[in-house]
Enzyme design. Structure first.
Site, PDB file in Angstrom:
ATOM      1  N   ASP A   8       0.918  -1.282  -0.110  1.00 51.13           N
ATOM      2  CA  ASP A   8       0.145   0.038  -0.052  1.00 51.13           C
ATOM      3  C   ASP A   8       0.834   1.229  -0.196  1.00 51.13           C
ATOM      4  O   ASP A   8       2.096   1.081   0.190  1.00 51.13           O
ATOM      5  CB  ASP A   8      -0.922  -0.006   1.370  1.00 51.13           C
ATOM      6  CG  ASP A   8      -1.896   1.273   1.460  1.00 51.13           C
ATOM      7  OD1 ASP A   8      -2.303   1.772   0.250  1.00 51.13           O
ATOM      8  OD2 ASP A   8      -2.337   1.668   2.504  1.00 51.13           O
ATOM      9  N   ASP A 174      -2.402  -1.034   5.808  1.00 52.49           N
ATOM     10  CA  ASP A 174      -2.610  -0.724   7.029  1.00 52.49           C
ATOM     11  C   ASP A 174      -4.401  -0.662   7.257  1.00 52.49           C
ATOM     12  O   ASP A 174      -4.801  -0.135   8.419  1.00 52.49           O
ATOM     13  CB  ASP A 174      -2.147   0.653   7.687  1.00 52.49           C
ATOM     14  CG  ASP A 174      -2.606   1.920   6.801  1.00 52.49           C
ATOM     15  OD1 ASP A 174      -3.002   1.605   5.500  1.00 52.49           O
ATOM     16  OD2 ASP A 174      -2.677   3.207   6.984  1.00 52.49           O
TER      17      ASP A 174
END
Length: 208
Positions: A8, A174
């Site tokens: 990410d 996350d």
């Protein structure tokens, strides 16, 4: 055996500053920025931009309307870059270089937009003057693919396009929703704390 590593972007490669972004858009004149922006998945016109349903020009027109004045590309990009909480950690970038040298294939899979990606693919991205793309084999962004995480479609697009096997791939994010979406496709995952140093945890997962 894991052969492919997918990162990410915000909160993983660069530190994500939600409050900084809200403050930047409020300074620009968007009084309810805290109701329109999100930490993981944008809403309204911001989601339209990040999902590729509208482009930079249409976004500028709508934000100008909301702020009651004509906004420039530079103003809009600076506001979006409020999400970037300081300089990108060079240790993380060096670690990605090391992963490449060790034979792993590395990728980005991110919900992002043309303003942030233009910065990422410029010399301003890193202290060494290297753009994000120089560290990774390929970047898959929501606004270009036309699908946002946690929709399974963006993961499947990446797997198909890069020729990746889920069982040989690990995904770092996350967001618990994004992690769950990857796991449902058989992809290994590593849920990391926002803005944390994930290098040791990833190394442990890569040990055969």
């Amino acid at each position: 055996m894991i052969r492919n590593i997918v990162f990410d972007f915000g909160g993983v490669i660069f530190d994500l500053d939600y409050d900084g972004a809200v403050a930047a858009f409020k300074r620009m004149g968007l009084a309810d920025a805290d109701q329109r922006l999100d930490r993981y998945h944008q809403r309204g016109v911001f989601e339209l931009l990040e999902s590729g349903k509208i482009g930079v020009n249409d976004f500028a027109v709508e934000l100008s309307r909301l702020c009651n004045r004509e906004l420039t590309y530079t103003e809009l990009q600076e506001a979006w870059l409020g999400y970037v909480g300081g300089k990108v950690d060079e240790q993380k970038l060096a670690f990605i270089d090391d992963l490449n040298a060790r034979g792993y294939r590395t990728f980005l899979l991110s919900n992002t937009n043309p303003f942030v990606q233009a910065w990422a693919e410029s010399p301003a991205f890193s202290a060494s003057g290297r753009p994000l793309g120089s560290y990774l084999e390929k970047c898959y962004t929501s606004f270009e693919v036309g699908i946002m995480k946690p929709d399974a479609g963006i993961f499947q697009h990446m797997l198909n396009d890069a020729g990746l096997k889920p069982e040989e791939t690990i995904f770092l994010d996350d967001s618990t929703a994004n992690i769950a979406a990857a796991e449902a496709l058989g992809i290994h995952t590593l849920l990391v704390e926002k803005n944390a140093d994930w290098r040791k945890a990833l190394n442990q997962r890569l040990i055969p």
